[in-house]
Design a protein around this motif. Structure first.
Motif, PDB file in Angstrom:
ATOM      1  N   UNK A  63       0.849  -1.186   0.000  1.00 38.07           N
ATOM      2  CA  UNK A  63       0.000   0.000   0.000  1.00 38.07           C
ATOM      3  C   UNK A  63       0.887   1.241   0.000  1.00 38.07           C
ATOM      4  N   UNK A  64       0.282   2.391  -0.246  1.00 35.91           N
ATOM      5  CA  UNK A  64       1.035   3.645  -0.299  1.00 35.91           C
ATOM      6  C   UNK A  64       1.258   4.150   1.113  1.00 35.91           C
ATOM      7  N   UNK A  65       2.349   3.706   1.690  1.00 31.54           N
ATOM      8  CA  UNK A  65       2.670   3.976   3.101  1.00 31.54           C
ATOM      9  C   UNK A  65       2.619   5.458   3.412  1.00 31.54           C
ATOM     10  N   UNK A  66       3.091   6.276   2.523  1.00 29.51           N
ATOM     11  CA  UNK A  66       3.242   7.707   2.797  1.00 29.51           C
ATOM     12  C   UNK A  66       1.928   8.445   2.954  1.00 29.51           C
ATOM     13  N   UNK A  67       0.809   7.795   2.673  1.00 28.03           N
ATOM     14  CA  UNK A  67      -0.484   8.467   2.783  1.00 28.03           C
ATOM     15  C   UNK A  67      -1.239   8.087   4.058  1.00 28.03           C
ATOM     16  N   UNK A  68      -0.658   7.238   4.876  1.00 26.23           N
ATOM     17  CA  UNK A  68      -1.361   6.749   6.071  1.00 26.23           C
ATOM     18  C   UNK A  68      -0.715   7.219   7.364  1.00 26.23           C
ATOM     19  N   UNK A  69      -1.556   7.572   8.331  1.00 26.58           N
ATOM     20  CA  UNK A  69      -1.099   7.736   9.699  1.00 26.58           C
ATOM     21  C   UNK A  69      -0.839   6.330  10.263  1.00 26.58           C
ATOM     22  N   UNK A  70       0.121   6.269  11.158  1.00 28.33           N
ATOM     23  CA  UNK A  70       0.514   4.974  11.715  1.00 28.33           C
ATOM     24  C   UNK A  70       0.586   5.042  13.236  1.00 28.33           C
ATOM     25  N   UNK A  71       0.438   3.874  13.860  1.00 30.53           N
ATOM     26  CA  UNK A  71       0.419   3.801  15.320  1.00 30.53           C
ATOM     27  C   UNK A  71       1.277   2.640  15.819  1.00 30.53           C
ATOM     28  N   UNK A  83       2.685  -2.592  15.274  1.00 28.62           N
ATOM     29  CA  UNK A  83       2.408  -1.389  14.491  1.00 28.62           C
ATOM     30  C   UNK A  83       1.063  -1.598  13.803  1.00 28.62           C
ATOM     31  N   UNK A  84       0.360  -0.513  13.578  1.00 35.24           N
ATOM     32  CA  UNK A  84      -0.969  -0.609  12.995  1.00 35.24           C
ATOM     33  C   UNK A  84      -1.213   0.583  12.076  1.00 35.24           C
ATOM     34  N   UNK A  85      -1.951   0.323  11.016  1.00 37.54           N
ATOM     35  CA  UNK A  85      -2.307   1.361  10.055  1.00 37.54           C
ATOM     36  C   UNK A  85      -3.665   1.951  10.421  1.00 37.54           C
ATOM     37  N   UNK A  86      -3.747   3.256  10.375  1.00 40.59           N
ATOM     38  CA  UNK A  86      -5.008   3.941  10.633  1.00 40.59           C
ATOM     39  C   UNK A  86      -5.699   4.214   9.301  1.00 40.59           C
ATOM     40  N   UNK A  87      -6.958   3.819   9.225  1.00 37.63           N
ATOM     41  CA  UNK A  87      -7.705   3.981   7.974  1.00 37.63           C
ATOM     42  C   UNK A  87      -8.699   5.135   8.107  1.00 37.63           C
ATOM     43  N   UNK A  88      -8.366   6.250   7.504  1.00 38.88           N
ATOM     44  CA  UNK A  88      -9.238   7.423   7.608  1.00 38.88           C
ATOM     45  C   UNK A  88     -10.616   7.148   6.998  1.00 38.88           C
ATOM     46  N   UNK A  89     -10.659   6.267   5.979  1.00 44.52           N
ATOM     47  CA  UNK A  89     -11.945   5.977   5.342  1.00 44.52           C
ATOM     48  C   UNK A  89     -12.778   4.985   6.139  1.00 44.52           C
ATOM     49  N   UNK A  90     -12.230   4.492   7.244  1.00 42.70           N
ATOM     50  CA  UNK A  90     -12.960   3.587   8.129  1.00 42.70           C
ATOM     51  C   UNK A  90     -13.101   4.233   9.511  1.00 42.70           C
ATOM     52  N   UNK A  93      -8.053   0.919  13.117  1.00 40.62           N
ATOM     53  CA  UNK A  93      -6.754   0.337  12.799  1.00 40.62           C
ATOM     54  C   UNK A  93      -7.019  -0.921  11.965  1.00 40.62           C
ATOM     55  N   UNK A  94      -6.874  -0.796  10.647  1.00 38.93           N
ATOM     56  CA  UNK A  94      -7.342  -1.868   9.781  1.00 38.93           C
ATOM     57  C   UNK A  94      -6.287  -2.908   9.443  1.00 38.93           C
ATOM     58  N   UNK A  95      -5.032  -2.560   9.560  1.00 39.26           N
ATOM     59  CA  UNK A  95      -3.959  -3.507   9.290  1.00 39.26           C
ATOM     60  C   UNK A  95      -2.993  -3.486  10.473  1.00 39.26           C
ATOM     61  N   UNK A  96      -2.652  -4.668  10.957  1.00 37.61           N
ATOM     62  CA  UNK A  96      -1.734  -4.820  12.083  1.00 37.61           C
ATOM     63  C   UNK A  96      -0.563  -5.717  11.674  1.00 37.61           C
TER      64      UNK A  96
END
Lengths: 107, 120
Positions: free
Chosen positions: B27-35, B96-103, B107-110
């Protein structure tokens, strides 16, 4: 400070039964940002429900979420063997908060 | 395949340091906030830190503020967590987890997690 509590701590049920899990917030929270995750032993959490009632991609329709204000519920309509796990609610915010979890185990 | 893979965990003495990495792919890492989220043995999930998509904004749980630093390298599709002054109570699996602004920011991917043990 938002605090989430989950009840019961453990839910002992048989396959085929209905599971009702509660997530309660100390103060009213936006239902848009209430999330449910499932975690199995040794695995990472998996997103189940977002926006309090929207199933994530690939989540079976036996899982449903509801609620608003301070009270939210995750319902599993008929438990399958793979559903026995720990379930966490989460509130997104400036400091995302997780509830302590409810373990659903086999009776 | 969308994937997050953590590394860098291990055994460290109290007061020591460790840097965790989380490699993103699919995925396009640079467009996602991360946790970063951690889980002590037998305990629940605890949020640790977040970083916005370009790395210009970060936030931390009070328990790690001043000791942990989150960062990212979008050219390398990698998220980091620098952990200093480690304490026994930091012992946990770190995800680490990806934050999905459209959801609604779920945190949709861990990642699979990396274990950090702080002990002498």
């Amino acid at each position: 400070e938002i605090v989430l509590t989950q009840s019961p701590g453990t839910l002992s049920l048989s396959p085929g039964e209905r599971a009702t899990l509660s997530c309660r917030a100390r103060q009213s929270v936006s239902s848009s940002y209430l999330v449910w995750y499932q975690q199995k032993p040794g695995q990472a959490p998996r997103l189940l429900i977002y926006g309090s009632s929207n199933r994530a991609t690939g989540i079976p329709d036996r899982f449903s979420g509801s609620g608003s204000g301070t009270d939210f519920t995750l319902t599993i309509r008929r438990l399958e063997p793979e559903d026995f796990a720990v379930y966490y609610c989460q509130q997104y915010g400036s400091s995302p908060i997780f509830g302590p979890g409810t373990k659903v185990d086999i009776k | 395949e969308v994937q997050l893979v953590e590394s860098g965990g291990g055994l460290v003495q109290p007061g020591g340091s460790l840097r965790l990495s989380c490699a993103a792919s699919g995925f396009t890492f640079s467009t996602y906030w991360m946790h970063w989220v951690r889980q002590a043995p037998g305990k629940g999930l605890v949020w640790v830190s977040r970083i916005n998509s370009d790395g210009s904004s970060t936030s931390y749980a009070d328990s790690v503020k001043g000791r942990f630093t989150i960062s990212r390298d979008n050219a390398k599709n990698t998220l980091y967590l620098q952990m200093n002054s480690l304490r026994a109570e930091d012992t946990a699996v770190f995800y680490c987890a990806r934050e999905a602004a459209d959801l609604f920011y779920a945190f949709d991917i861990w990642g699979q997690g990396t274990m950090v043990t702080v002990s002498s």
